[in-house]
Scaffold this motif. Structure first.
Motif: not given
Ligand SMILES: Nc1ncnc2c1ncn2[C@@H]1O[C@H](CSCC[C@H](N)C(=O)O)[C@@H](O)[C@H]1O
Ligand SMILES: Nc1ncnc2c1ncn2[C@@H]1O[C@H](CSCC[C@H](N)C(=O)O)[C@@H](O)[C@H]1O
Lengths: 227, 64, 227, 64
Positions: C23, C46, C51, C69
């Motif tokens: 990402h 999320g 990072y 999260d």
């Molecule tokens: N309804 C919700 N409430 C809170 N967190 C959520 C959610 N649905 C998904 N997530 C979180 O959202 C993340 C999506 S993955 C993306 C992670 C990070 N932003 C990146 O770019 O790599 C996961 O860590 C998951 O646990």
């Protein structure tokens, strides 16, 4: 020299089309980011050849589009380049916009803002003409961090304003525009000759030219009128 | 200029509405005429189809 | 399967760092556009490995940064990856943000928004927690125009929301966010193998992979809370 | 969590302020404790330094 004298001469020499070609490399990315919905009213400040409005009409089905410029020769050319009834041109100055309060959805300006004689006031005028929630996309190649642009002032009699990125953000906020985003858009299209072609008239080294275009490019500040 | 421009433009000085007086028209386009501020009465020319809404003190009518 | 079960498993398998790597190619451009001033409060929805917050603290001298999260394993890892006192993590859900009204300067979210069970309500929550003039930068790779992403839903039990660009703009406005800008940010870094390596598991042809990454990339919608 | 998080967090349900009760502290960091809504009295645990502010009906305390 006045804006009229300077830019009338440019237009007469065909520099309006030359700028369109060069500025298009980054201006098209600015235009692509603008959230222009079908029917939205757009104002282009310092419209030059009017290319931005032609593009927004074609791609976004924009509503009435207005190009303002201080140079009658620029406007005469711009008017000739389109027969779209949805595009209108008018002569005016950045510091005294002849548009009603809250009448515009989006303001675009490419390589023109820094010619304003009172840039903070121009931003206030932009805030005034934008409806609440309307956007301003102000793009410049002449700015503090772009050291290669600093010498441009030597070639033109109009006093140019050279702000840095943070200074643009600060001035937007002072004028009542929330800063939504800011970054520099690289020009990935201008041709950069091989190393042995340097020094050129403009650049000592190939690295300098790469930095100017591929790295620095066009500074875009996006503002939103919040009330 | 098209007549519907009148809906959105205003006097650059005091931002009040403008009155339109048409001298020459061509196919829905206003080619020449005059705009007058309903408040301060300042006048602004329309020439070659383009309204000149510069503040009057910025008009440099001598050719460059 | 719940968000917790799904993403705890991902975190345990090290997918948090894997996502960070992939990402980052486009997320860094989103972060670079955010007008985060020194001391500004940032919320990452999320947050995954966290990072984005680490980057904004390092580059923009951001003030308190909060990562929310739903997955405790993600949060445990994220907490381990930094010892910066200015970054805090908390468990919560996108539809019930545990932040005071007008308390946040900027919301960032990468590849997470579409997991919300009620995305229009999540946008209302974002509008609520943002101060007037605060920004929301919502970035997704899973969206209607990115046809290559459509099949992702097959691999995950949580229902995903697949809006188009115009649908994102419309939903932002419905929730009270002025749309300042929208575009897609290409991924110029992912390695694309030579033509004879195709078909791969994911792509029939090299052209398809080029379109997915170099052309479509990440859809970014930028909103501003106007009141 | 750091104590200054209290300035910004609120009850996820009714958005009212929370009261903090600390069970375990380490070097300025709150490792475990409890948050209680000053309005609805709902409680939210702090575990391993991370406050759990999920709405109670979303807590799935059985291990995945
Ligand atoms: N309804 C919700 N409430 C809170 N967190 C959520 C959610 N649905 C998904 N997530 C979180 O959202 C993340 C999506 S993955 C993306 C992670 C990070 N932003 C990146 O770019 O790599 C996961 O860590 C998951 O646990
Ligand atoms: N104070 C002012 N008021 C109105 N127009 C001005 C102005 N100062 C400069 N201009 C106009 O701004 C333009 C700058 S050149 C840029 C033209 C076009 N936007 C492009 O990208 O190519 C010129 O056409 C010039 O006449």
């Amino acid at each position: 020299m006045s804006v009229r004298e300077e830019f009338d001469a440019w237009a007469a020499e065909g520099k309006d089309r030359g700028m369109e070609d060069r500025h298009w490399h980054t201006a098209k990315h600015v235009l692509a980011r603008m959230p222009v919905e079908p029917g939205d009213t757009v104002l282009d400040l310092g419209t030059g050849s009017g290319y931005a409005l032609r593009a927004l009409r074609d791609t976004n089905d924009a509503g009435p589009c207005y190009g303002l410029d201080g140079s009658p020769e620029m406007l005469r050319n711009a008017r000739d380049y389109t027969d779209d009834d949805g595009i209108g041109f008018l002569r005016g100055d950045f510091d005294a916009l002849p548009f009603a309060t809250d009448s515009i959805d989006h303001v675009f300006s490419m390589e023109a803002f820094y010619y304003a004689s009172d840039p903070p006031h121009t931003l206030e005028e932009i805030t005034r003409v934008l409806r609440p929630g309307g956007t301003a996309h102000i793009a410049v190649n002449y700015y503090e961090e772009n050291v290669h642009s600093h010498e441009w002032q030597d070639f033109i009699d109009i006093e140019m304003t050279r702000w840095s990125g943070p200074e643009y953000r600060e001035a937007f906020r002072e004028a009542g525009l929330a800063v939504a985003a800011q970054d520099t858009i690289p020009d990935r299209e201008v041709e950069i000759p091989p190393a042995d072609a340097f020094p050129t008239d403009e650049f000592e080294t190939r690295e300098a030219m790469v930095k100017r275009y591929r790295e620095l490019g066009t500074l875009l500040t996006v503002g939103v009128a919040t009330e | 200029m098209k007549e519907d421009l009148m809906e959105i433009i205003c006097c650059p000085l005091d931002k009040h509405d403008l009155d339109l007086e048409v001298t020459e028209r061509d196919d829905g386009e206003i080619l020449s005429g005059q705009l007058t501020c309903t408040e301060c009465s300042e006048t602004f020319p329309i020439e070659d189809g383009i309204p000149n809404l510069l503040p009057p003190d910025m008009r440099d009518e001598a050719p460059a």
